[in-house]
Design an enzyme around this catalytic site. Structure first.
Site, PDB file in Angstrom:
ATOM      1  CD  GLU A 163      -2.985  -0.822   2.218  1.00 24.07           C
ATOM      2  OE1 GLU A 163      -2.954   0.023   2.921  1.00 24.07           O
ATOM      3  OE2 GLU A 163      -4.176  -1.898   2.272  1.00 24.07           O
ATOM      4  CD  GLU A 362      -3.542  -5.873   4.075  1.00 22.67           C
ATOM      5  OE1 GLU A 362      -4.301  -5.119   4.646  1.00 22.67           O
ATOM      6  OE2 GLU A 362      -2.300  -5.820   3.968  1.00 22.67           O
TER       7      GLU A 362
HETATM    8  C1  BG6 Z   1      -4.462  -2.165   5.368  1.00 19.06           C
HETATM    9  C2  BG6 Z   1      -2.933  -2.705   5.720  1.00 19.06           C
HETATM   10  O1  BG6 Z   1      -4.502  -0.771   5.002  1.00 19.06           O
HETATM   11  O2  BG6 Z   1      -5.541  -2.447   6.124  1.00 19.06           O
HETATM   12  C3  BG6 Z   1      -2.806  -3.443   6.994  1.00 19.06           C
HETATM   13  O3  BG6 Z   1      -2.172  -3.275   4.757  1.00 19.06           O
HETATM   14  C4  BG6 Z   1      -4.007  -2.903   8.043  1.00 19.06           C
HETATM   15  O4  BG6 Z   1      -1.598  -3.349   7.684  1.00 19.06           O
HETATM   16  C5  BG6 Z   1      -5.369  -2.960   7.334  1.00 19.06           C
HETATM   17  O5  BG6 Z   1      -3.971  -3.330   9.332  1.00 19.06           O
HETATM   18  C6  BG6 Z   1      -6.548  -2.537   8.352  1.00 19.06           C
HETATM   19  O6  BG6 Z   1      -6.516  -1.279   8.467  1.00 19.06           O
HETATM   20  P1  BG6 Z   1      -6.610  -0.889  10.127  1.00 19.06           P
HETATM   21  O7  BG6 Z   1      -6.498   0.629  10.012  1.00 19.06           O
HETATM   22  O8  BG6 Z   1      -8.178  -1.220  10.338  1.00 19.06           O
HETATM   23  O9  BG6 Z   1      -5.486  -1.762  10.826  1.00 19.06           O
END
Ligand code: BG6
Length: 462
Positions: A163, A362
């Site tokens: 990202e 993800e």
């Molecule tokens: C993504 C990242 O942006 O979202 C992760 O690659 C992150 O590292 C995930 O944890 C969820 O976001 P958050 O802010 O809810 O932890």
């Protein structure tokens, strides 16, 4: 879905990142990292212990094997491997990953390793400002060289950067705390340009060191719907996608900004400083695949009034406004709402533009969870979210879009990027509070058992 669209060998996986899962922040010769202390907010967990994977790694891999994972999308901690500006590798850091990688391979789980997932070595930020300086490109390349050489033959797929949009925008992650909002934006575009140069150099380097390995970026895809069917809103949504997603992917794949973005950056005095020969570096390599991170879609409308600086920098724009989409169900932590179809819309666009294979690196939903009286976590909301998104991946596969894997975020509960352990995404619960890590006991959630059946079935259950 009647005919199972998931091909034999589809990589069912799960994700974490080093700084959010490991802990052991000052052990084994690790150097300080920008992310160690988390948000610094009292009462919110930081990354010093995190999910204590540093001490539970063997148990965690056993859980992955029980789950049936084919791939584990993980990260290396840059500052564990290369703690300071001498750029000397830390043997204890490499040894930690040796045992982890070897045990994964022993269990038949492919490690898909991200080199740079938000965490920067603090010593490099202190020494020359991190990504604001071109010295960071050389440091990243040296780190990549150590990793590619040391793990040659064991790691078959690498991720250059997770990202880039978020990594370069969030000051606490990269050490850019410029208070003037316009200068801040200028810094962000410069840092991002430097990251793109580093990425291309790393891809070229991997081709020399381990030509059989593959490498690609992980993109936070930005699926932006127009607020209305008015031409101005449709254009605003397109502008938003160009400025938040395609400018980065075009740099990764094509080695240049899209025309609209190049023009935008010049018009608003945001174009980064470049040097002779950069274009050759940027055009010299191309990734093998694209990793897709997707949580929710957003909505945009025609820009009106003054620029709103009171939002994440990547939404600060002269040519669109992000707005609420009233069609989706919102949850405690998903204030944009849940939109599984957005995953299909977004991946289709990425494929049509680049024709590269993709893996969902993800995808997940956060809830605040605590153990019930039965010592379990019943998370039907997570099962529902994942099932609806996996279904969209199936539709894409039926359309002929080459997606080779799917990894929910996250394998176990990890420290959220801003909300500690109040915001949990895992298939496995970590028994700790914000302030008390206790033993970090692992407890399998209902979604763990559900996903185990999906993997065994190689697809959704009828
Ligand atoms: C993504 C990242 O942006 O979202 C992760 O690659 C992150 O590292 C995930 O944890 C969820 O976001 P958050 O802010 O809810 O932890």
């Amino acid at each position: 879905m009647s005919n199972n669209p998931f091909p034999k060998g589809f990589l069912w996986g799960a994700s974490t990142s080093a700084f959010q899962v490991e802990g052991g922040y000052n052990e084994g010769g690790k150097g300080p990292a920008t992310t160690d202390l988390g948000t610094g907010k009292p009462g919110v967990a930081d990354c010093t212990v995190a999910a204590d994977h540093y001490h539970h790694w063997r148990e965690d891999v056993d859980l992955m094997a029980e789950l049936g994972l084919k791939v584990y999308r993980m990260g290396f901690s840059w500052s564990r491997i290369m703690p300071d500006k001498t750029l000397e590798p830390n043997p204890e850091g490499l040894a930690f990953y040796d045992q982890l990688v070897d045990y994964l391979l022993e269990k038949g789980i492919e490690p898909l390793v991200t080199l740079y997932h938000f965490e920067c070595p603090q010593k490099l930020v202190d020494a020359f400002g991190g990504w604001r300086s071109r010295e960071m490109i050389d440091a990243y390349l040296k780190y990549a060289e150590v990793c590619f050489t040391h793990f040659k033959g064991r790691i078959k797929r690498w991720v250059t950067v997770n990202e880039q949009l978020v990594a370069t925008s969030a000051g606490p992650l990269n050490g850019n705390f410029e208070p003037n909002p316009d200068k801040n934006l200028k810094n962000i575009y410069q840092m991002s340009y430097n990251v793109s140069l580093a990425e291309h150099k790393a891809i070229s380097l991997l081709r020399q060191i381990d030509p059989s390995a593959q490498i690609g970026p992980v993109c936070a895809i930005q699926v932006v719907y127009p607020n209305t069917s008015r031409g101005e809103d449709v254009l605003a949504a397109e502008n938003a996608e160009e400025l938040t997603e395609f400018y980065l992917l075009d740099m990764s794949v094509r080695g240049e900004y899209p025309p609209y973005v190049a023009d935008y950056l010049k018009r608003y005095n945001l174009y980064p400083e470049t040097e002779d020969g950069d274009d050759i570096v940027l055009k010299a390599s191309k990734p093998d695949f694209i990793g897709i991170n997707y949580y929710f879609s957003v909505c945009a409308k025609k820009k009106e009034g003054l620029v709103n600086y009171d939002q994440p920098p990547f939404w600060v724009s002269h040519e669109f406004d992000i707005c609420e989409n009233t069609h989706f169900v919102k949850t405690e932590w998903m204030n944009m709402g849940i939109d599984p179809i957005g995953l299909r819309v977004g991946i289709r666009k990425v494929y049509n533009r680049y024709q590269l294979p993709m893996i969902v690196t993800e995808n997940g939903v956060a809830y605040s969870e605590t153990l019930g009286e039965d010592n379990c976590i019943h998370d039907p909301y997570r099962i529902d979210y994942l099932a609806k998104h996996i279904e969209q991946v199936g539709f894409l596969l039926n359309e002929g879009v080459p997606i080779f894997g799917y990894c929910p975020w996250s394998f176990i509960d990890v420290v959220s990027s801003r909300q500690g352990f109040s915001k949990r995404y895992g298939l496995v619960y970590i028994d700790r509070t914000e302030t008390d890590p206790k033993e970090c006991r692992r407890v399998k959630k209902d979604s763990f058992y559900w996903y185990q059946r999906i993997i065994a079935n190689n697809g959704l259950l009828e």
